[in-house]
Design a protein around this motif. Sequence first.
Motif, PDB file in Angstrom:
ATOM      1  N   VAL B  12      38.130  69.600  35.039  1.00 28.31           N
ATOM      2  CA  VAL B  12      38.786  68.290  35.241  1.00 28.31           C
ATOM      3  C   VAL B  12      38.368  67.564  36.284  1.00 28.31           C
ATOM      4  CG1 VAL B  12      40.758  69.201  33.788  1.00 28.31           C
ATOM      5  CG2 VAL B  12      40.696  69.317  36.294  1.00 28.31           C
ATOM      6  N   ALA B  14      39.706  66.824  39.249  1.00 26.96           N
ATOM      7  CA  ALA B  14      39.976  67.205  40.361  1.00 26.96           C
ATOM      8  C   ALA B  14      39.132  68.310  40.771  1.00 26.96           C
ATOM      9  CB  ALA B  14      41.594  67.504  40.750  1.00 26.96           C
ATOM     10  N   PRO B  56      40.172  62.430  29.989  1.00 24.60           N
ATOM     11  CA  PRO B  56      40.684  63.760  30.626  1.00 24.60           C
ATOM     12  C   PRO B  56      41.228  64.383  29.564  1.00 24.60           C
ATOM     13  CG  PRO B  56      42.022  61.883  31.108  1.00 24.60           C
ATOM     14  CD  PRO B  56      40.944  61.182  30.297  1.00 24.60           C
ATOM     15  N   PRO B  57      41.884  65.755  29.788  1.00 21.39           N
ATOM     16  CA  PRO B  57      42.864  66.334  28.907  1.00 21.39           C
ATOM     17  C   PRO B  57      44.440  65.879  29.113  1.00 21.39           C
ATOM     18  CG  PRO B  57      42.052  68.024  30.426  1.00 21.39           C
ATOM     19  CD  PRO B  57      41.626  66.587  30.682  1.00 21.39           C
ATOM     20  N   PHE B  58      45.241  65.690  28.060  1.00 19.78           N
ATOM     21  CA  PHE B  58      46.256  65.038  28.111  1.00 19.78           C
ATOM     22  C   PHE B  58      47.139  66.463  28.098  1.00 19.78           C
ATOM     23  CE2 PHE B  58      46.913  60.542  28.486  1.00 19.78           C
ATOM     24  CZ  PHE B  58      45.624  60.290  28.518  1.00 19.78           C
ATOM     25  N   ASP B  62      51.640  64.163  30.551  1.00 23.45           N
ATOM     26  CA  ASP B  62      50.872  62.998  30.709  1.00 23.45           C
ATOM     27  C   ASP B  62      51.269  61.993  29.456  1.00 23.45           C
ATOM     28  OD1 ASP B  62      49.340  64.078  32.907  1.00 23.45           O
ATOM     29  OD2 ASP B  62      48.342  65.200  31.482  1.00 23.45           O
ATOM     30  N   ARG B  69      52.166  51.386  27.346  1.00 26.01           N
ATOM     31  CA  ARG B  69      51.621  52.052  28.391  1.00 26.01           C
ATOM     32  C   ARG B  69      50.797  53.185  27.812  1.00 26.01           C
ATOM     33  NH1 ARG B  69      51.563  53.308  33.543  1.00 26.01           N
ATOM     34  NH2 ARG B  69      52.215  55.262  34.464  1.00 26.01           N
ATOM     35  N   THR B  72      47.002  51.922  27.181  1.00 20.82           N
ATOM     36  CA  THR B  72      46.381  51.715  28.437  1.00 20.82           C
ATOM     37  C   THR B  72      45.853  53.263  29.109  1.00 20.82           C
ATOM     38  OG1 THR B  72      48.192  51.993  29.977  1.00 20.82           O
ATOM     39  CG2 THR B  72      47.666  49.671  29.182  1.00 20.82           C
ATOM     40  N   ARG B  73      46.559  54.149  28.453  1.00 24.28           N
ATOM     41  CA  ARG B  73      45.814  55.431  29.123  1.00 24.28           C
ATOM     42  C   ARG B  73      45.080  56.327  28.291  1.00 24.28           C
ATOM     43  NH1 ARG B  73      49.602  57.681  33.135  1.00 24.28           N
ATOM     44  NH2 ARG B  73      49.446  59.831  31.961  1.00 24.28           N
ATOM     45  N   GLU B  77      39.151  50.316  26.976  1.00 24.18           N
ATOM     46  CA  GLU B  77      39.579  48.941  27.314  1.00 24.18           C
ATOM     47  C   GLU B  77      41.109  48.624  27.087  1.00 24.18           C
ATOM     48  OE1 GLU B  77      36.415  46.240  25.416  1.00 24.18           O
ATOM     49  OE2 GLU B  77      35.529  47.809  24.774  1.00 24.18           O
ATOM     50  N   ALA B  78      41.745  49.729  27.368  1.00 22.29           N
ATOM     51  CA  ALA B  78      43.296  49.730  27.169  1.00 22.29           C
ATOM     52  C   ALA B  78      43.635  49.467  26.150  1.00 22.29           C
ATOM     53  CB  ALA B  78      43.726  48.489  28.508  1.00 22.29           C
ATOM     54  N   LEU B  80      42.580  47.288  23.990  1.00 23.40           N
ATOM     55  CA  LEU B  80      42.784  45.780  23.733  1.00 23.40           C
ATOM     56  C   LEU B  80      41.147  45.299  23.442  1.00 23.40           C
ATOM     57  CD1 LEU B  80      44.632  44.419  27.061  1.00 23.40           C
ATOM     58  CD2 LEU B  80      45.496  44.691  24.578  1.00 23.40           C
ATOM     59  N   PHE B 241      41.218  57.130  33.536  1.00 28.58           N
ATOM     60  CA  PHE B 241      41.877  55.694  33.513  1.00 28.58           C
ATOM     61  C   PHE B 241      41.231  54.443  34.107  1.00 28.58           C
ATOM     62  CE2 PHE B 241      45.789  58.428  33.883  1.00 28.58           C
ATOM     63  CZ  PHE B 241      45.741  58.803  32.477  1.00 28.58           C
ATOM     64  N   ARG B 242      40.862  54.719  35.557  1.00 30.21           N
ATOM     65  CA  ARG B 242      39.945  53.808  35.999  1.00 30.21           C
ATOM     66  C   ARG B 242      38.376  53.592  35.883  1.00 30.21           C
ATOM     67  NH1 ARG B 242      43.138  49.851  38.129  1.00 30.21           N
ATOM     68  NH2 ARG B 242      45.021  50.788  38.892  1.00 30.21           N
TER      69      ARG B 242
END
Lengths: 215, 511
Positions: B12, B14, B56-58, B62, B69, B72-73, B77-78, B80, B241-242
């Motif tokens: 992952v 990290a 990522p894995p959820f 999470d 919300r 977005t995660r 494109e959130a 949208l 996310f970013r």
Amino acid sequence: MLVVPLLLAALAYALWRVLAGYPTPSERYGTLARHEVAFVLAAADALFPRGGPVPPSGADAGVPAYVDRYLAAVPPLLRFLMRCLFLLFEHATFFVAAPGSGGRRRFSSLSPEQRVAVLDRWRRSSSFAMRIVFTSLRAIFTMGYFADPAVLRALRLAPYAIETPIVEADLLYPPIGRSVDEIRFGPQDLGPPSDGRPLDLDGPLHPAYAEGGRS
Amino acid sequence: MTSVPAKGQVRVFADYDRDVDERCDVVVVGSGPGGSVVAKELAEAGRDVVLVEEGPPFTPQDFEWDGGRSMTRTMREAGLRTTRGHVMPTMQAICLGGGSLVNSAICVRSPERTLAGWCSDYDLEHGSRADLDPHYDAVASFLGIAPTPENVQGPRNLLFKRACDALGYSSEPIARNVRGCRGSGECFTGCRSRAKQSMDLAYVPAAIRAGARVLTSARVERIAMQGRRATAVSGRVVAPFRGTPSWRFRVEAKTVVLAAGCMATPVLLRRSGDLANASRQVGENLQFHPGTAAMGVFPEPTHPQFGATQGYQSLHFVGEGFKLETLWTPPALLAVRVPGYGLELKRHLAEIPYAAEWDAIVSTNRSLGRVVSRWRSLDPVLHWNFHPEDFRILARALFVLVEMFFAAGAKKVVHGVHGLPDEFHSIDEARTHERRELRPTDIVVAANHAFSSTRMHGNPRHGVVDELGRCHDTDNLYIADTGVLPRSPSVNPMFTAMAFAHRTARAIAAR
């Protein structure tokens, strides 16, 4: 000869209209600017005034704070477009006045009735583009309103508490932001899978949505 | 059977602390319903597999119950993203398990007639239902696909059945990849009951058990080729996310399987030097199942937050080009279609506990779009427009839904059509508007299910991949996502894409 002074005057008016005279927000916002907060508060309370079958207003439900967080979470281009959307709504009355006296004021300076009339004009426009713009705005605010546990409880739509079984995947992936070395489950933690028992409609609510909780 | 993975088997964000260089037999790009099937099948066949996923894995920790919300995660494109041309929202997930984490788990086999049409129109020799059934069966058996049990249907699903029965339309409980559903209606934001057998819970762990390695938060940006052979994929590790890029990675492989989704795979091929595109069909023929929904308000509470997200369907009109389903969305998204402002809006919102939402999806085989690469971005631009005949079918489907609501006893129906009264209070009132000429912009339409952007065709001049998913122009580059479907499967495409992916995996294993 008059063109330059006229242009300067127009520019000064535009700057004043866009930036000046907005009150300092009572709360701190990380993303929304002062003029955006004024618009968001005005639009939120036009859509969701206090009272009625769902008591909280848009402001009570924390719509501005939600919009602030939402803007921070979306990609930069979309954030820019959303800001343009707010600007467009706030100042469109300069070009097409709201009904009643003072209809060319900024959206956030209009009376509640005038704000509703402006929203209605966007929604019922014969222009698809205008309707899409309105739908986008309303979607963001509605998501914000429904993020408030009190709203969901009033509508009896708050989520239930659910026991989450530990499954094999929990031994493989850590929560987002953590390393696999920080996975806290082992084979001994595995429980029985979901038994398919229907949720109890009188059962407890999700802790973040129960009375006194807030997500 | 459970195993703790060997050190480094799952990575992952990290965990990365340097550039990554891997070698394997097969690299699979994308962990959604197509890629995860390929990874598991090939790992179990003894191949050394690396599965690469940008998201990522959820874990349940999470999940966000709030619809906005959550989007977005879990969505690119959130959430949208929209099409150009006819503007419709459309989504693509970015997480381990892909769309299966946030879809409603519908698994429907393509009708025999549809598949027979594909065989004749796209020169496919082994694409009949009989050819595909063994692959459908294998996936169904592994995931426990079964009709939704009655005890978790809830009133809003059962009212749909009542409507169909009253009007003489066929209907059935929806078969889903779910074990032990509790009727929480949370399929779109992550199943807290862990009942939905999304790929991250089912196929990916099985692949890991069989020895596959999984790189998450790894965005593939390029495919390397030597002549007709794909040799590696490379890209950057990206923050969840970013999307901020950090370390570089490269995976060398004897076989490359692309399963990045039908909106991303064409972009990846184009960015890698316009690969596999002698036919000029990469990114072409993009199709959706445009859908619209209506909400009926009933005299009695429907407890809409209880029940399977989508528990009942009708295939009665598949021959006419549309399918009808029940639907439950997060309340915030459902409320977007409720009309009015101020206290009037609140009065309407207070009716949601008495409401049911049903939808129609349309097979728009005449409405073809394109996936276009965006400058300096891996996000696509999607061009798509309604063919008038396809739109006519959608408008008809909407009025069938309205008719069904009143047949089930609704006291009013909210339809969201511009230019008509906000609500119909009787079927007679609805019928006075039925013949009105509507335009595509009058109806709120969402682009469900994207497919066909790298379509399968027996003739290399007209399609990107062959029947086994291999790109015609290459020896060892395969595609295993919904992009390979030649056209609409008439029903939800996930199960058919998984059956094709299963067949592709078997073909690679047999080489």
